[in-house]
Design an enzyme around this catalytic site. Structure first.
Site, PDB file in Angstrom:
ATOM      1  N   GLY A 161       0.840  -1.194   0.000  1.00  0.00           N
ATOM      2  CA  GLY A 161       0.000   0.000   0.000  1.00  0.00           C
ATOM      3  C   GLY A 161       0.868   1.235   0.000  1.00  0.00           C
ATOM      4  O   GLY A 161       2.102   1.140   0.155  1.00  0.00           O
ATOM      5  N   LYS A 162       0.294   2.372  -0.180  1.00  0.00           N
ATOM      6  CA  LYS A 162       1.052   3.633  -0.068  1.00  0.00           C
ATOM      7  C   LYS A 162       0.053   4.767   0.070  1.00  0.00           C
ATOM      8  O   LYS A 162      -1.084   4.672  -0.386  1.00  0.00           O
ATOM      9  CB  LYS A 162       1.908   3.857  -1.318  1.00  0.00           C
ATOM     10  N   GLY A 163       0.523   5.865   0.685  1.00  0.00           N
ATOM     11  CA  GLY A 163      -0.327   7.042   0.802  1.00  0.00           C
ATOM     12  C   GLY A 163       0.475   8.289   0.517  1.00  0.00           C
ATOM     13  O   GLY A 163       1.714   8.257   0.530  1.00  0.00           O
TER      14      GLY A 163
END
Ligand code: NAD
Length: 443
Positions: free
Chosen positions: A132-134
């Site tokens: 995931g990444k933000g």
């Protein structure tokens, strides 16, 4: 120190001229769409693995993309709206895992690329996480600490439905710090009504963080360099090193290489590049950067340009800043034997081909910088068990994980005559493909 890393050292009040230079530099290196690079590298590995079409369809693209609007009251009283994202690329092998980036160049495509790389990276080091990444498109260098706290808390509450220790666990990335992770942990905990340490990693040690997490990425980079030197019969003692990006990953890698007897001849940050043929005193450069916010102007060094730094005649080049540092435009000028990708995506596919033809040995990002997520995994395990480990225990386990992953990648590299990048992608993507076959397709 809780507010470690570059943001705190640089401070929130850079002069306008420096801010402009920072923005220009950042724009100059963001010329290639990182998500296209991620997809291109996926296809190469999927073809080499002869993956079935159905499996490709199941694992190639992000599972979820959340776009959020983040209004923040600035110190002036004005309300400014920022764009934020959280992308879950895969939860096939475990909860999504990946950092949060605060940077002016953040786009949804960049976050998708970084989330995709996290999936393969967690599989390369064989930890039970997906990817995931933000990110939030903002310039934290031009914001006060209070503004950053309000931005972090509002962004955290906007992505709250997606995150949680069993679902998706954020961590720091460029220009986000342990303190920001503590604010996110607090925001999440206040919303659910009880303390949840395992919702983020990279927290301060006093709040359920792991010993060794702050230096984990640089330490992992170091272990992969040691393994590469062993295989290539390069003596680390006396080896000449250049590091682009003297932040968390770059400075720690430089420090460990310096301690191992390597000569770090050049380092850089957004405000300048410094060079000393005889080797820089890295602990002193770190102390200087702590005091002044930059490596530029360090006594006992000469100033060089960003292009000159990447073209230094050296044995080990460590790009530790952002994507697209080495492109087809400057790959021809690179003069090193090893490139250790501490940053994510610093070398474009076109540059890969040029460097390969020059015989440069590449330690690809999803292997090279996987030490950070590995110790994040250790932190999550410790939080879930409420039982904390000694620093040496963390280092020993990290070394074992990194050296195993290097050995497995190197085996594919030699047996399949694949480049190191292709080999690492084959290892990671192969493991995710296997999980998808075994789990099957729901419903
Ligand atoms: P950081 O914010 O601590 O440091 C980034 C450094 O790069 C700063 O010193 C900044 O001045 C410098 N920089 C930015 N643009 C530059 C340019 N054009 N030229 C020279 N220097 C430049 O960030 P970090 O956490 O060290 O992350 C750096 C890279 O490592 C990123 O690609 C990140 O995704 C990757 N990474 C970090 C971790 C981690 O745990 N910190 C883990 C895996 C990968």
């Amino acid at each position: 120190m809780v507010l470690a890393w570059d943001y705190d050292r640089v401070g929130a009040t850079l002069a306008g001229r420096t801010r402009m230079r920072f923005a220009m530099l950042a724009t100059a290196i963001a010329e290639k769409n990182a998500y296209e690079v991620a997809l291109e590298n996926f296809d190469l590995a999927a073809n080499a693995l002869e993956l079935e079409e159905g499996v490709r369809a199941m694992i190639k693209y992000p599972e979820r993309i959340l776009s959020v609007s983040v209004p923040v009251r600035m110190d002036s009283g004005k309300i400014v709206r920022f764009e934020g994202y959280r992308v879950q690329h895969s939860t096939l092998r475990g909860p999504a895992k990946g950092g949060i980036r605060f940077h002016p160049n953040v786009t949804v495509d960049e976050v998708k690329a970084l989330a995709t790389w996290m999936t393969w990276k967690c599989a390369v080091v064989n930890i039970p996480f997906g990817g995931g990444k933000g990110g939030v498109t903002c310039n934290p260098k031009a914001m006060s600490l209070g503004e950053i706290e309000r931005l972090s808390r509002r962004y955290a509450s906007s992505i709250l439905p997606l995150i949680g220790p069993e679902k998706d666990i954020p961590a720091p990335d460029v220009y986000t710090t342990p303190q920001i992770m503590a604010w996110i942990m607090d925001t999440y905990s206040m919303n659910v009504g009880y303390p949840v340490m395992g919702v983020v990693t990279g927290k301060p040690v006093s709040l359920g963080g792991s010993l060794g997490r702050n230096e984990a990425t640089g330490r992992g980079v170091f272990y992969t360099i040691v393994s590469s030197c062993d295989h290539l019969k390069i003596e680390l003692k006396g080896a000449r090193v250049a590091v682009q990006g003297f932040g968390n990953a770059g400075s720690i890698a430089a420090q460990l290489l310096h301690e191992a007897g390597a000569k770090v001849i050049g380092v850089s940050d957004t405000r300048g590049c410094i060079f000393n043929k005889a080797g820089l005193n890295i602990p002193e450069v770190m102390a200087f950067k702590d005091r002044t916010g930059t490596v530029a102007g360090f006594r006992g060094s000469e100033s060089i340009t960003a292009e000159e730094l990447l073209a230094l005649d050296c044995d080990i080049l460590v790009p530790a800043a952002l994507e697209n540092a080495i492109t087809e435009g400057n790959a021809g000028a690179v003069r090193t034997r090893i490139i250790a990708e501490a940053a994510n995506g610093p070398v474009t596919p076109e540059a890969d081909r040029i460097l390969e033809s020059k015989g440069v040995f590449l330690i690809p990002d999803i292997l090279c910088n996987a030490g950070g997520v590995t110790v994040s995994y250790f932190e999550w395990v410790q939080d879930e068990q409420h039982l904390f480990w000694e620093a040496q225990d963390v280092y020993n386990r990290l070394e074992r994980v990194m050296k195993t992953a290097f050995g497995e990648t190197f085996k594919i590299h030699t047996e399949r005559k694949a480049s190191m990048r292709l080999a690492a992608n084959m290892l990671g993507i192969g493991r995710v493909a296997e999980a998808s076959r075994i789990r099957g397709l729901y419903p």
